[in-house]
Enzyme design. Structure first.
Site, PDB file in Angstrom:
ATOM      1  N   GLU A  86      -9.056  55.142  38.480  1.00  0.00           N
ATOM      2  CA  GLU A  86      -7.817  54.373  38.315  1.00  0.00           C
ATOM      3  C   GLU A  86      -7.634  53.308  39.390  1.00  0.00           C
ATOM      4  O   GLU A  86      -6.954  52.315  39.163  1.00  0.00           O
ATOM      5  CB  GLU A  86      -6.616  55.339  38.301  1.00  0.00           C
ATOM      6  CG  GLU A  86      -6.103  55.778  39.673  1.00  0.00           C
ATOM      7  CD  GLU A  86      -7.125  56.518  40.528  1.00  0.00           C
ATOM      8  OE1 GLU A  86      -8.044  57.127  39.965  1.00  0.00           O
ATOM      9  OE2 GLU A  86      -7.013  56.480  41.772  1.00  0.00           O
TER      10      GLU A  86
ATOM     11  N   ASP B 243      -4.486  58.772  48.680  1.00  0.00           N
ATOM     12  CA  ASP B 243      -5.021  57.696  47.840  1.00  0.00           C
ATOM     13  C   ASP B 243      -4.212  56.395  47.941  1.00  0.00           C
ATOM     14  O   ASP B 243      -4.505  55.426  47.249  1.00  0.00           O
ATOM     15  CB  ASP B 243      -5.112  58.182  46.387  1.00  0.00           C
ATOM     16  CG  ASP B 243      -6.375  57.666  45.698  1.00  0.00           C
ATOM     17  OD1 ASP B 243      -7.301  57.224  46.397  1.00  0.00           O
ATOM     18  OD2 ASP B 243      -6.412  57.689  44.449  1.00  0.00           O
TER      19      ASP B 243
ATOM     20  N   LYS C  49      -4.983  49.624  47.822  1.00  0.00           N
ATOM     21  CA  LYS C  49      -4.788  50.592  46.729  1.00  0.00           C
ATOM     22  C   LYS C  49      -3.636  51.524  47.096  1.00  0.00           C
ATOM     23  O   LYS C  49      -3.670  52.193  48.128  1.00  0.00           O
ATOM     24  CB  LYS C  49      -6.094  51.390  46.516  1.00  0.00           C
ATOM     25  CG  LYS C  49      -5.960  52.574  45.542  1.00  0.00           C
ATOM     26  CD  LYS C  49      -7.305  53.261  45.270  1.00  0.00           C
ATOM     27  CE  LYS C  49      -7.128  54.545  44.460  1.00  0.00           C
ATOM     28  NZ  LYS C  49      -8.388  55.265  44.218  1.00  0.00           N
TER      29      LYS C  49
ATOM     30  N   LYS D 284      -8.658  66.119  37.983  1.00  0.00           N
ATOM     31  CA  LYS D 284      -9.595  66.561  39.023  1.00  0.00           C
ATOM     32  C   LYS D 284      -9.593  68.087  39.029  1.00  0.00           C
ATOM     33  O   LYS D 284      -8.609  68.701  39.440  1.00  0.00           O
ATOM     34  CB  LYS D 284      -9.148  66.048  40.396  1.00  0.00           C
ATOM     35  CG  LYS D 284      -9.427  64.577  40.624  1.00  0.00           C
ATOM     36  CD  LYS D 284      -9.095  64.173  42.054  1.00  0.00           C
ATOM     37  CE  LYS D 284      -9.153  62.681  42.237  1.00  0.00           C
ATOM     38  NZ  LYS D 284     -10.510  62.103  42.177  1.00  0.00           N
TER      39      LYS D 284
ATOM     40  N   ASP E 140      -9.822  58.923  35.940  1.00  0.00           N
ATOM     41  CA  ASP E 140      -9.875  59.162  37.386  1.00  0.00           C
ATOM     42  C   ASP E 140     -10.418  57.938  38.139  1.00  0.00           C
ATOM     43  O   ASP E 140     -10.349  57.879  39.352  1.00  0.00           O
ATOM     44  CB  ASP E 140     -10.745  60.401  37.668  1.00  0.00           C
ATOM     45  CG  ASP E 140     -10.515  60.963  39.055  1.00  0.00           C
ATOM     46  OD1 ASP E 140      -9.553  60.518  39.720  1.00  0.00           O
ATOM     47  OD2 ASP E 140     -11.298  61.839  39.471  1.00  0.00           O
TER      48      ASP E 140
ATOM     49  N   ARG F  24      -9.704  51.150  40.751  1.00  0.00           N
ATOM     50  CA  ARG F  24     -10.262  49.837  40.401  1.00  0.00           C
ATOM     51  C   ARG F  24      -9.389  49.132  39.363  1.00  0.00           C
ATOM     52  O   ARG F  24      -9.354  47.913  39.298  1.00  0.00           O
ATOM     53  CB  ARG F  24     -11.715  50.011  39.925  1.00  0.00           C
ATOM     54  CG  ARG F  24     -11.859  50.795  38.667  1.00  0.00           C
ATOM     55  CD  ARG F  24     -13.281  51.308  38.452  1.00  0.00           C
ATOM     56  NE  ARG F  24     -13.618  52.398  39.381  1.00  0.00           N
ATOM     57  CZ  ARG F  24     -14.800  52.998  39.426  1.00  0.00           C
ATOM     58  NH1 ARG F  24     -15.771  52.606  38.628  1.00  0.00           N
ATOM     59  NH2 ARG F  24     -15.021  53.972  40.285  1.00  0.00           N
TER      60      ARG F  24
ATOM     61  N   ASP G 205      -3.340  61.069  43.314  1.00  0.00           N
ATOM     62  CA  ASP G 205      -4.359  60.899  42.278  1.00  0.00           C
ATOM     63  C   ASP G 205      -4.753  62.258  41.708  1.00  0.00           C
ATOM     64  O   ASP G 205      -5.592  62.959  42.270  1.00  0.00           O
ATOM     65  CB  ASP G 205      -5.592  60.184  42.870  1.00  0.00           C
ATOM     66  CG  ASP G 205      -6.664  59.916  41.821  1.00  0.00           C
ATOM     67  OD1 ASP G 205      -6.385  60.112  40.619  1.00  0.00           O
ATOM     68  OD2 ASP G 205      -7.782  59.508  42.206  1.00  0.00           O
TER      69      ASP G 205
HETATM   70  N1  BES Z   1      -9.266  58.463  44.710  1.00  0.00           N
HETATM   71  C1  BES Z   1     -10.560  58.733  44.221  1.00  0.00           C
HETATM   72  C2  BES Z   1     -11.664  58.522  45.258  1.00  0.00           C
HETATM   73  C3  BES Z   1     -11.644  59.377  46.485  1.00  0.00           C
HETATM   74  C4  BES Z   1     -12.524  60.436  46.609  1.00  0.00           C
HETATM   75  C5  BES Z   1     -10.807  59.085  47.552  1.00  0.00           C
HETATM   76  C6  BES Z   1     -12.538  61.195  47.758  1.00  0.00           C
HETATM   77  C7  BES Z   1     -10.816  59.853  48.703  1.00  0.00           C
HETATM   78  C8  BES Z   1     -11.704  60.905  48.803  1.00  0.00           C
HETATM   79  C9  BES Z   1     -10.872  57.821  43.022  1.00  0.00           C
HETATM   80  O1  BES Z   1      -9.783  57.421  42.277  1.00  0.00           O
HETATM   81  C10 BES Z   1     -11.759  58.610  42.106  1.00  0.00           C
HETATM   82  O2  BES Z   1     -11.335  59.607  41.638  1.00  0.00           O
HETATM   83  N2  BES Z   1     -12.976  58.120  41.925  1.00  0.00           N
HETATM   84  C11 BES Z   1     -13.923  58.760  41.100  1.00  0.00           C
HETATM   85  C12 BES Z   1     -14.527  57.724  40.194  1.00  0.00           C
HETATM   86  C13 BES Z   1     -15.374  58.288  39.104  1.00  0.00           C
HETATM   87  C14 BES Z   1     -14.498  58.945  38.060  1.00  0.00           C
HETATM   88  C15 BES Z   1     -16.183  57.173  38.488  1.00  0.00           C
HETATM   89  C16 BES Z   1     -14.992  59.367  42.013  1.00  0.00           C
HETATM   90  O3  BES Z   1     -15.375  58.722  42.968  1.00  0.00           O
HETATM   91  O4  BES Z   1     -15.394  60.494  41.735  1.00  0.00           O
HETATM   92 ZN    ZN Z   2      -7.964  57.346  43.326  1.00  0.00          ZN
HETATM   93 ZN    ZN Z   3      -9.211  58.804  40.756  1.00  0.00          ZN
END
Ligand code: BES
Ligand code: ZN
Ligand code: ZN
Length: 481
Positions: free
Chosen positions: A332, A271, A248, A260, A330, A334, A253
């Site tokens: 993104e 990220d 990834k 966020k 968010d 996947r 992000d």
């Molecule tokens: N990049 C984040 C995940 C992340 C969180 C990486 C903490 C490193 C540290 C990912 O893109 C994300 O924002 N995921 C969300 C998904 C949700 C919206 C379903 C999450 O995990 O909150």
């Molecule tokens: Zn992310």
């Molecule tokens: Zn994200």
């Protein structure tokens, strides 16, 4: 850091001790060790506990100005990790006193040189390019009493950990510096440096031409173009085996329109840690000349917010043809991975695929910063990755791709949506990815907790760890031929 075998003038000599039953006991046949450490041991000031380090002055030594006693803990409980941690503590103590050179007297136990060496090399890192004063680092270490085979192993580890640091630097540097274009350049530079490495980069137009609709969607809000990077190392051309590593590469992000808020945005230059680990692994495989075929695939863009951002509620068509409702911008990672996995399987035809991604906050809640989540339906891959994890102490733990939760990804307007609620969030992300790999053995590693630290670890400072490079190299050495 230069690694040598000869005992020459140095800032300190390092002597190892076990935590004995009554008092510390020397862990080396170095004849002067008893005399040198007698006073602090008899006084009970040095116990030989794991990672305990004491600086001594006084004894007249042939080459060194001081002595560092290092504790290894109880002999019967020691593992390679004990040695990594204890010698990382040596580096910390030495750097605190601005030492540059060490003479390390090897413990008189077999098979621990790699742990010592990894602890030293991993701890001897600092990200100082944004600071006025350069950080302190050791410049030379001599291993006194090391045998030839162990020394060769240490030299290999030096090469490997250069690639860990390469990955760490990419993650630690500003998001505005490590852009999709910069990652592309890195791949092209590696192709110039290593004759068996080739790099192919798709820009915005080619990504659109190839109908990678999800990667395109995520990139819409960004000021800079996305890129799709393929970096291949052919170390064993006569073999049909080829491992694809998909990373990834979200260079920042923000969350997109589902911005966020409150917590977490400030660490989001991390990220692209999956991409950095993939690039670092290909680099290490080439530098070590491993007899394996690896292809790194990196879908990369910023997930930015702006007038052209992709929108929650809209539907986009993926490379595979499945439509995806964007329920949350968010989620993104996947999306870009889905296109990359499907493209990889169809066009690069690997025999196995491993993706690495800072994918979900929920895996951080479940497993913390020590352990990454491992998802795979392929028993052989799980076994190999767990073995590599035990060997390197880059820890992974298997989590289920539970089919019971698949229905949470159902959409009323598209073939699927990209989120399915907070409960089991990391599993649901894995379920989403699974839909984009059809027939190839595949493993997904969620490194959101392990890639970027808020607290220091014995041999990692805070921020980027380079997690994945050592794990994947160990895996490839046994399972990539
Ligand atoms: N990049 C984040 C995940 C992340 C969180 C990486 C903490 C490193 C540290 C990912 O893109 C994300 O924002 N995921 C969300 C998904 C949700 C919206 C379903 C999450 O995990 O909150
Ligand atoms: Zn992310
Ligand atoms: Zn994200």
């Amino acid at each position: 850091m230069q690694l040598v075998k000869e005992r020459k003038a140095a800032d300190a000599i390092v002597l190892p001790f076990w935590e004995g039953k009554k008092q510390a006991e020397k862990a080396t046949s170095f004849s002067e060790a008893d005399d040198i450490a007698h006073m602090p041991i008899a006084a009970g000031d040095f116990k030989g506990k794991e990672g305990e380090v004491m600086v001594l002055y006084g004894p007249k030594l042939k080459e060194e100005k001081r002595v560092l006693l290092v504790g290894l803990g109880l002999k019967e409980k020691s593992t390679l990790e004990t040695f990594r941690k204890s010698y990382a503590a040596v580096v910390k103590a030495a750097l605190g006193k601005k030492f540059k050179t060490l003479n390390i007297v090897m413990p008189n136990v077999k098979g621990v040189a790699s742990g010592i060496c990894e602890g030293l090399l991993l701890a001897n890192y600092c990200f100082d390019k944004m600071k006025k004063e350069p950080g302190a680092l050791l410049s030379k270490v001599a291993f006194i009493g090391i045998d030839a085979k162990e020394f060769t192993e240490c030299k290999k580890l030096e090469t490997l950990i250069e690639s860990v640091n390469f990955a760490r630097d990419l993650v630690n540097s500003n998001a505005d510096e490590v852009t999709p274009q910069r990652l592309s350049e890195c791949a092209e530079l590696l192709a110039k440096e290593f004759p068996k490495v080739t790099a192919t980069v798709f820009g915005k137009k080619e990504i659109e031409k190839h109908k990678m609709g999800l990667l395109s969607a995520v990139s819409r809000g960004a000021a800079r173009d996305p890129a799709f990077i393929i970096i291949e190392y052919k170390g064993n051309p006569s073999s049909k085996e080829k491992t694809a590593l998909v990373g990834k590469g979200i260079t920042y992000d923000t969350g997109g329109l589902n911005l966020k808020v409150n917590v977490g945005i400030e660490t989001m230059k991390c990220d692209m840690a999956g991409a950095a680990a993939v690039m670092g692994t290909v680099r290490a495989a080439a530098a070590l000349g491993l007899k394996v075929n690896v292809v790194g695939v990196i879908p990369t863009t910023e997930n930015a917010i702006g007038p052209h951002s992709y929108k929650p509620g809209d539907v986009y068509i993926s490379y595979l043809g499945k439509s995806v409702e964007i329920a949350d911008t968010d989620a993104e990672g996947r999306l870009v991975l889905a296109d990359a996995l499907a493209y990889t399987e169809k066009n690069l035809k690997p025999t196995q695929i491993i993706d690495l991604a800072t994918l979900t906050g929920s895996v951080v809640i479940a497993l913390g910063e020590e352990i990454a989540g491992l998802y795979s339906a392929d028993e052989k891959m799980v076994k190999g990755l767990i073995e590599a994890s035990n060997q390197t102490h880059e820890r992974v733990w298997p989590l289920p791709i539970a089919p019971e939760y698949r229905e949470k990804l159902k959409s009323s307007i598209a073939d699927m949506k990209n989120v399915g609620g907070r409960k089991g969030g990391s599993i649901i992300a894995a379920l989403f990815l699974q839909d984009f790999v059809q027939n190839t053995p595949w493993a997904h590693i969620d490194i959101a907790g392990t890639a970027y630290l808020s607290d220091t670890k014995p041999y990692h400072p805070t921020h980027a760890t380079g997690f994945g490079v050592r794990l994947l190299i160990a895996y490839l050495e046994k399972n990539g031929k």
